[in-house]
Design a protein around this motif. Structure first.
Motif, PDB file in Angstrom:
ATOM      1  N   GLU A  13      39.177  32.871  39.795  1.00  0.00           N
ATOM      2  CA  GLU A  13      40.328  33.701  40.156  1.00  0.00           C
ATOM      3  C   GLU A  13      39.935  34.816  41.138  1.00  0.00           C
ATOM      4  OE1 GLU A  13      41.068  31.649  36.422  1.00  0.00           O
ATOM      5  OE2 GLU A  13      39.466  33.013  37.020  1.00  0.00           O
ATOM      6  N   TYR A  14      40.910  35.223  41.955  1.00  0.00           N
ATOM      7  CA  TYR A  14      40.689  36.366  42.846  1.00  0.00           C
ATOM      8  C   TYR A  14      41.981  37.144  43.030  1.00  0.00           C
ATOM      9  CZ  TYR A  14      42.973  33.936  46.786  1.00  0.00           C
ATOM     10  OH  TYR A  14      43.875  33.309  47.614  1.00  0.00           O
ATOM     11  N   CYS A  27      37.647  48.101  40.140  1.00  0.00           N
ATOM     12  CA  CYS A  27      36.955  48.320  38.879  1.00  0.00           C
ATOM     13  C   CYS A  27      37.445  47.338  37.812  1.00  0.00           C
ATOM     14  CB  CYS A  27      37.177  49.762  38.424  1.00  0.00           C
ATOM     15  SG  CYS A  27      36.359  50.178  36.867  1.00  0.00           S
ATOM     16  N   ILE A  28      38.761  47.159  37.731  1.00  0.00           N
ATOM     17  CA  ILE A  28      39.346  46.229  36.762  1.00  0.00           C
ATOM     18  C   ILE A  28      38.882  44.802  37.053  1.00  0.00           C
ATOM     19  CG2 ILE A  28      41.517  45.219  35.935  1.00  0.00           C
ATOM     20  CD1 ILE A  28      42.831  47.957  36.483  1.00  0.00           C
ATOM     21  N   ARG A  31      35.118  44.304  36.123  1.00  0.00           N
ATOM     22  CA  ARG A  31      34.917  44.309  34.676  1.00  0.00           C
ATOM     23  C   ARG A  31      35.365  42.993  34.042  1.00  0.00           C
ATOM     24  NH1 ARG A  31      35.351  49.118  31.552  1.00  0.00           N
ATOM     25  NH2 ARG A  31      35.143  50.282  33.498  1.00  0.00           N
ATOM     26  N   ASN A  32      36.312  42.302  34.706  1.00  0.00           N
ATOM     27  CA  ASN A  32      36.847  41.055  34.162  1.00  0.00           C
ATOM     28  C   ASN A  32      36.384  39.812  34.930  1.00  0.00           C
ATOM     29  OD1 ASN A  32      38.983  41.781  31.926  1.00  0.00           O
ATOM     30  ND2 ASN A  32      39.224  43.309  33.532  1.00  0.00           N
ATOM     31  N   ASN A  33      35.320  39.989  35.727  1.00  0.00           N
ATOM     32  CA  ASN A  33      34.714  38.868  36.469  1.00  0.00           C
ATOM     33  C   ASN A  33      35.705  38.158  37.384  1.00  0.00           C
ATOM     34  OD1 ASN A  33      32.097  39.145  35.205  1.00  0.00           O
ATOM     35  ND2 ASN A  33      33.032  38.288  33.358  1.00  0.00           N
ATOM     36  N   VAL A  34      36.533  38.947  38.052  1.00  0.00           N
ATOM     37  CA  VAL A  34      37.497  38.423  39.014  1.00  0.00           C
ATOM     38  C   VAL A  34      37.076  38.883  40.416  1.00  0.00           C
ATOM     39  CG1 VAL A  34      39.900  38.508  39.810  1.00  0.00           C
ATOM     40  CG2 VAL A  34      39.399  38.370  37.367  1.00  0.00           C
ATOM     41  N   ILE A 108      44.928  51.877  30.516  1.00  0.00           N
ATOM     42  CA  ILE A 108      44.144  51.505  31.705  1.00  0.00           C
ATOM     43  C   ILE A 108      43.225  52.653  32.113  1.00  0.00           C
ATOM     44  CG2 ILE A 108      44.282  51.003  34.180  1.00  0.00           C
ATOM     45  CD1 ILE A 108      46.850  49.415  33.562  1.00  0.00           C
ATOM     46  N   TYR A 109      43.776  53.873  32.146  1.00  0.00           N
ATOM     47  CA  TYR A 109      42.968  55.038  32.515  1.00  0.00           C
ATOM     48  C   TYR A 109      41.819  55.261  31.528  1.00  0.00           C
ATOM     49  CZ  TYR A 109      46.498  56.517  35.953  1.00  0.00           C
ATOM     50  OH  TYR A 109      47.346  56.596  37.027  1.00  0.00           O
ATOM     51  N   LEU A 110      42.084  55.046  30.234  1.00  0.00           N
ATOM     52  CA  LEU A 110      41.053  55.243  29.219  1.00  0.00           C
ATOM     53  C   LEU A 110      39.933  54.212  29.360  1.00  0.00           C
ATOM     54  CD1 LEU A 110      43.236  56.016  26.055  1.00  0.00           C
ATOM     55  CD2 LEU A 110      41.687  57.590  27.212  1.00  0.00           C
ATOM     56  N   GLU A 111      40.300  52.967  29.667  1.00  0.00           N
ATOM     57  CA  GLU A 111      39.312  51.902  29.741  1.00  0.00           C
ATOM     58  C   GLU A 111      38.553  51.877  31.061  1.00  0.00           C
ATOM     59  OE1 GLU A 111      38.948  47.050  29.026  1.00  0.00           O
ATOM     60  OE2 GLU A 111      40.878  48.071  28.731  1.00  0.00           O
ATOM     61  N   TYR A 112      39.261  52.152  32.161  1.00  0.00           N
ATOM     62  CA  TYR A 112      38.648  51.968  33.481  1.00  0.00           C
ATOM     63  C   TYR A 112      38.447  53.263  34.265  1.00  0.00           C
ATOM     64  CZ  TYR A 112      39.904  47.112  32.555  1.00  0.00           C
ATOM     65  OH  TYR A 112      40.022  45.874  31.994  1.00  0.00           O
TER      66      TYR A 112
END
Length: 240
Positions: A13-14, A27-28, A31-34, A108-112
């Motif tokens: 995926e891209y 960043c997202i 982190r998710n190998n995209v 999203i802000y908390l995780e990334y």
């Protein structure tokens, strides 16, 4: 999250974003190998990448800083219909999980990490204004800022020469499908500033992105205030 939960992620995926769109997307993706591609503003550039990757990789979304989004690859232009449908799905998922869209954004802000994007338009009308804008770009190229709101600049990208310069002064070429009169400065703390003259109006545009950490949902207002304080510092240091 849904693609991962339902086993749809195959590893090919891209996604695509424009160079002045938030780095939070990068960043997202990482982190998710995209795979993530940067392109110039305009959906023709996103469509170009879809065409080049057709049959090789799976497109799962792309958008730009003006909030335009292309959720599927069958339109190949800004597609509000599929984007609104996708947003409705997100709303339904959030409601099923006892959340609002605001809560999803805070997650999203908390995780990334927190990200604030702010655009400054400096209007310079008339022939003298056009000359002034041209001189501003020349000055920025010859004397790029050494720091942004106290954080040292670690990378300068010039899309007119397609050359990037690191903190040690080492220059390397980078690839884009065409040249463009855009400059970008990246600071050590994640701050990014992009500057370009408008192609249709007598103004020069500054796209500011401030990145930071957010430790709890209630920390949002303080994170935003800290980021806006940095915006004001950058405006002063750049003379805008």
């Amino acid at each position: 999250k849904n693609r991962i939960a339902t086993g749809q992620m195959k590893g090919d995926e891209y996604i695509v974003k424009t160079i002045v769109t938030t780095e939070l997307i990068k960043c997202i993706a990482e982190r998710n190998n995209v795979k993530m591609y940067d392109c110039y503003t305009g959906f023709k550039w996103i469509a170009r990448l879809i065409r080049l990757n057709e049959g090789k990789q799976t497109y799962i979304g792309g958008g730009e800083e003006s909030y335009g989004f292309l959720a599927q690859d069958f339109v190949r232009d800004k597609d509000s219909v599929s984007a609104c449908s996708l947003l409705a799905e997100i709303c339904a998922w959030a409601k099923d999980n006892g959340k609002t869209l605001y809560d999803v954004l805070m997650d999203i802000y908390l995780e990334y990490g927190y990200s604030l994007n702010h655009t400054v338009n400096v209007v310079k009308p008339g022939k003298s204004g056009a000359d002034e804008i041209k001189q501003m770009m020349t000055t920025f190229r010859q004397n790029p800022p050494k720091e942004l709101a106290g954080s040292p600049v670690v990378l300068v990208k010039d899309y007119q020469s397609l050359v990037q310069t690191d903190a040690q002064g080492h220059q390397t070429p980078f690839e884009m499908p065409d040249t463009s009169n855009v400059l970008q400065w990246f600071a050590k703390d994640g701050t990014k500033v992009s500057v370009r003259p408008s192609g249709t109006e007598p103004k020069i545009k500054f796209y500011l992105e401030i990145s930071g950490e957010m430790k709890c949902p209630k920390c949002y207002l303080s994170a935003r205030k800290t980021a806006m304080d940095k915006v004001e510092q950058i405006k002063v240091s750049l003379g805008i």
